[in-house]
Design a protein around this motif. Sequence first.
Motif, PDB file in Angstrom:
ATOM      1  N   GLU A   1      38.123  36.398  38.358  1.00  0.00           N
ATOM      2  CA  GLU A   1      39.272  36.867  38.201  1.00  0.00           C
ATOM      3  C   GLU A   1      39.406  38.385  38.417  1.00  0.00           C
ATOM      4  OE1 GLU A   1      43.646  36.806  37.254  1.00  0.00           O
ATOM      5  OE2 GLU A   1      42.488  35.323  38.236  1.00  0.00           O
ATOM      6  N   ILE A   2      38.344  38.881  37.811  1.00  0.00           N
ATOM      7  CA  ILE A   2      38.228  40.587  37.948  1.00  0.00           C
ATOM      8  C   ILE A   2      37.797  40.768  38.911  1.00  0.00           C
ATOM      9  CG2 ILE A   2      36.811  42.378  36.774  1.00  0.00           C
ATOM     10  CD1 ILE A   2      36.964  40.683  34.031  1.00  0.00           C
ATOM     11  N   ILE A   3      36.683  40.345  39.672  1.00  0.00           N
ATOM     12  CA  ILE A   3      36.099  40.527  40.966  1.00  0.00           C
ATOM     13  C   ILE A   3      36.991  40.422  41.998  1.00  0.00           C
ATOM     14  CG2 ILE A   3      33.771  40.651  39.790  1.00  0.00           C
ATOM     15  CD1 ILE A   3      33.200  38.519  42.064  1.00  0.00           C
ATOM     16  N   ARG A   4      37.768  39.505  42.019  1.00  0.00           N
ATOM     17  CA  ARG A   4      38.560  38.764  43.076  1.00  0.00           C
ATOM     18  C   ARG A   4      39.212  40.177  43.942  1.00  0.00           C
ATOM     19  NH1 ARG A   4      40.071  34.128  44.759  1.00  0.00           N
ATOM     20  NH2 ARG A   4      39.645  33.193  42.904  1.00  0.00           N
ATOM     21  N   PRO A   5      40.213  41.060  43.227  1.00  0.00           N
ATOM     22  CA  PRO A   5      40.840  42.040  44.072  1.00  0.00           C
ATOM     23  C   PRO A   5      39.590  43.184  44.474  1.00  0.00           C
ATOM     24  CG  PRO A   5      41.083  42.025  41.529  1.00  0.00           C
ATOM     25  CD  PRO A   5      40.536  41.126  41.859  1.00  0.00           C
ATOM     26  N   ILE A   6      38.598  43.191  43.498  1.00  0.00           N
ATOM     27  CA  ILE A   6      37.734  44.147  44.090  1.00  0.00           C
ATOM     28  C   ILE A   6      36.906  43.699  45.427  1.00  0.00           C
ATOM     29  CG2 ILE A   6      35.377  45.434  43.433  1.00  0.00           C
ATOM     30  CD1 ILE A   6      36.385  45.073  40.478  1.00  0.00           C
ATOM     31  N   VAL A   7      36.577  42.506  45.452  1.00  0.00           N
ATOM     32  CA  VAL A   7      36.171  41.929  46.746  1.00  0.00           C
ATOM     33  C   VAL A   7      36.896  41.936  47.929  1.00  0.00           C
ATOM     34  CG1 VAL A   7      35.225  39.795  47.696  1.00  0.00           C
ATOM     35  CG2 VAL A   7      34.302  40.286  45.567  1.00  0.00           C
ATOM     36  N   SER A   8      38.303  41.642  47.578  1.00  0.00           N
ATOM     37  CA  SER A   8      39.217  41.734  48.628  1.00  0.00           C
ATOM     38  C   SER A   8      39.214  43.194  49.237  1.00  0.00           C
ATOM     39  CB  SER A   8      40.625  41.324  48.081  1.00  0.00           C
ATOM     40  OG  SER A   8      40.622  39.916  47.596  1.00  0.00           O
ATOM     41  N   LEU A   9      39.357  44.250  48.384  1.00  0.00           N
ATOM     42  CA  LEU A   9      39.374  45.526  48.936  1.00  0.00           C
ATOM     43  C   LEU A   9      38.143  45.884  49.631  1.00  0.00           C
ATOM     44  CD1 LEU A   9      40.763  47.434  45.646  1.00  0.00           C
ATOM     45  CD2 LEU A   9      41.637  47.457  47.830  1.00  0.00           C
ATOM     46  N   GLU A  10      37.045  45.458  49.142  1.00  0.00           N
ATOM     47  CA  GLU A  10      35.849  45.521  49.802  1.00  0.00           C
ATOM     48  C   GLU A  10      35.885  45.242  51.239  1.00  0.00           C
ATOM     49  OE1 GLU A  10      31.755  45.130  51.407  1.00  0.00           O
ATOM     50  OE2 GLU A  10      33.030  43.584  50.618  1.00  0.00           O
ATOM     51  N   GLU A  11      36.241  43.777  51.273  1.00  0.00           N
ATOM     52  CA  GLU A  11      36.411  43.075  52.501  1.00  0.00           C
ATOM     53  C   GLU A  11      37.488  43.747  53.368  1.00  0.00           C
ATOM     54  OE1 GLU A  11      35.072  40.439  53.821  1.00  0.00           O
ATOM     55  OE2 GLU A  11      36.391  39.457  55.114  1.00  0.00           O
ATOM     56  N   ALA A  12      38.768  44.198  52.774  1.00  0.00           N
ATOM     57  CA  ALA A  12      39.819  44.883  53.492  1.00  0.00           C
ATOM     58  C   ALA A  12      39.160  46.147  54.187  1.00  0.00           C
ATOM     59  CB  ALA A  12      41.105  45.135  52.682  1.00  0.00           C
ATOM     60  N   THR A  13      38.460  46.767  53.185  1.00  0.00           N
ATOM     61  CA  THR A  13      38.208  48.238  53.887  1.00  0.00           C
ATOM     62  C   THR A  13      37.133  48.049  54.922  1.00  0.00           C
ATOM     63  OG1 THR A  13      37.889  48.941  51.435  1.00  0.00           O
ATOM     64  CG2 THR A  13      36.631  50.277  52.962  1.00  0.00           C
ATOM     65  N   ARG A  14      36.393  47.159  55.090  1.00  0.00           N
ATOM     66  CA  ARG A  14      35.216  46.560  55.995  1.00  0.00           C
ATOM     67  C   ARG A  14      36.204  46.258  56.988  1.00  0.00           C
ATOM     68  NH1 ARG A  14      33.068  42.541  57.738  1.00  0.00           N
ATOM     69  NH2 ARG A  14      34.188  41.002  55.986  1.00  0.00           N
TER      70      ARG A  14
END
Lengths: 162, 589
Positions: free
Chosen positions: B304-317
């Motif tokens: 739950e915690i890392i999901r938005p962070i991973v999404s942000l990382e993916e989106a930034t890429r």
Amino acid sequence: MEASIRGQRVYGSVEYVGSHSQEVLASLWDGLKAEITFQVRLYRQNRGFFAFIGDRLLVERRVSQIAYFDFFENRYKIQRDGEPLGEYAAEAEFLDSFFSLASVELGKIEPSGAQNHYLLGRVRMMPVKIIAPLNIITLFSSGTAFTTPWIEAKLKAGVEEQ
Amino acid sequence: MRLFQSSTTSVGLLVLILIFILLIALIVVFSQQILVNLAGVDEQANIVVYVVAIAFPLILLGLIVFQIIRLIRERATSKPGSRLKTRLIIFFMLIALLSSIPQALLSVNFINSAINFWLEARLGDALRGGLSISLEYYRGTVENLRSFNQSSLMPFVLQDLDRNPERLWKNVRTVNSEVQFIQIFAEDGSEVLFRGDQEGRLRNLVRFDELTGDLPKEDREDVSILRNASVYELGGRQYTVVVGRLMPEDFDNKARRLTESLEIFNQLNRYKRLFRLVLVFFYFFFSFPIFLLSILVSFLLTEEIIRPIVSLEEATRRVAEGDFSFRILHRSADELSHLVGSFNRMVSELSHSREKLRQSEKISAWQEIAQRLAHEIKNPLTPIKLSAQRILKKYAASPQTESEEFQKVLEASIPAIVREVDNLNDLLVEFREFARLPMPRLQSIALRELVEEVAEMYTNLSANVTIDSSHISEDSLIRGDPNQIKQVFANLLRNAIQTMPKGGEISVRSAVVNKENRRYCRIWIKDSGEGIPEEIRTRVFEPYFTSKRQGTGLGLAIVERIIFDHDGNIWFETQEGVGTTFIIDLPLG
């Protein structure tokens, strides 16, 4: 272990012959209680095609007897399923009564089919009846309770007792 | 493209909470009831308990192993967020372990202390002393009754049996005040005398011959009775004399409680070492599934915690790779959600700026082309036109000496040259206008008034076409350059009319919309024409693209540019055979 049939009624008698008499008496004199549980089952044999599924259990009776020594009256007392069963001043008389279960009724069958029926009985003996929640130690200690193997007694048509 | 947040984690957490509640309920039931019955002979019930007790932690353990394997695979494939996930899970596990170790030590220590406290030697001494006192009192009472009933005084006391029974009872009480009743039976078992407390009276004797010595204590609901029987011979007849005493109220209950307490104490004392081990075992038996459950929760929480962070990382890429359509959805309203919102806005603005830049570049390029084209073509046009006119003039003034054939050709060609040059000139003028389109002078414009003004000009062009602008609100205001906006509507209405050669209806309506925190006036211009064929839809706004014979292909390009210069947006929806709707968003006035 004895099986008998009177009329249509089947009776079972069990007597425990073990080496726990002195252990039981010792625990009673220590102010503790002893417990013996008789378990008797009436089976009907399955013959022919359905023999592979095993014999059918018709009735099971379980009788628990708890013994203690009444220091006020200097008597051994036995309770069966919570109800007073007897009081004994003599040790031998008490032990005979405690270790045996006489003629417990197991139900009705047709006497002509008695040869297809048999009884299985066993005894679980606790020289010291351990109270709850202390009794959980019986799960881990084999020295606190003893269970005999199942003993078989056959019923025969027209025969009163075996 | 958007990344949608899965609800799997929330469902998983809900399931784990339910399992946790179930586990607590099981622990309560297990400790209160099942454990008590475990020592019974019902092995089938025991098997069920064992299976549940073993299967539950095993299932949890299996789920954790599955999660660990998944994590290892994620790390092996360098899945975004896997390293952070590992670290977080290790932290969670450490926290769970660090919090449970002191708790376990405290609990085990407490169990030990409690057992030691219960089994204090003085407590055993007190219980045994209490029982001993009770026994002494009881046996003293029994002995007292026995010695009195067998004493040498009794024959003398009994002499009053026939003569004076009252004196007999009085003498008994005088000699031994502890005797509370006396009952005398004849040889045949019939009662001869009873004096004293009626509670002690023996009734309905069944076995009279057993009436001798210390009689068994008789227990009644609220009282117990001690008796002693002796046989005496008086005047040649045998009498059985029973003397007795009622024990103090509640003596039996108190004695029973004392005996039971001593039994518990003796049992605890006998099995205390084993019991201590069993209790510790059960503590860990119950704690272990909770520990496993907490680890499982840590896996889900980490997800739950890392999901938005991973999404942000993916989106930034993805944005870095040039995909500006990427957006992240986040349901909760925490700081991460704000971060995701800011990121989405940033990408949106970046996308908008990029589009604006692209459009500007396109327009600049076309402007340059148009200017050069106009310059290059316009210069030779004037001499061509003048020359053609001079030839025609000269020919008209000269005598009719030339051949008729030359005359015909000349008369046909020269007007054509002039007409085509005029057309070319018009085209270049339009090109120049497009290239020189000035920056809009913005002001508040009443939309309905402006549309009606333009519509009035075009209604006359085709009698079969009606323009309905009644759905534009009277107070609709837009911010724009009136001349340029007029040109937008003029171009669009003209195009619409041209797509309906057999007539039809054009409707114009408007509404206020919110877009990216700004308010716009959205205008729909809908015709019932032929629609735009699919193969040219992407080229509609391209300059110099037209599907008409007489068109310059700059009408919609100019419209798009004007709208763009007004910080607005234009697009269309079309269906062949049904019609086209141009949709314009312009800032509110």
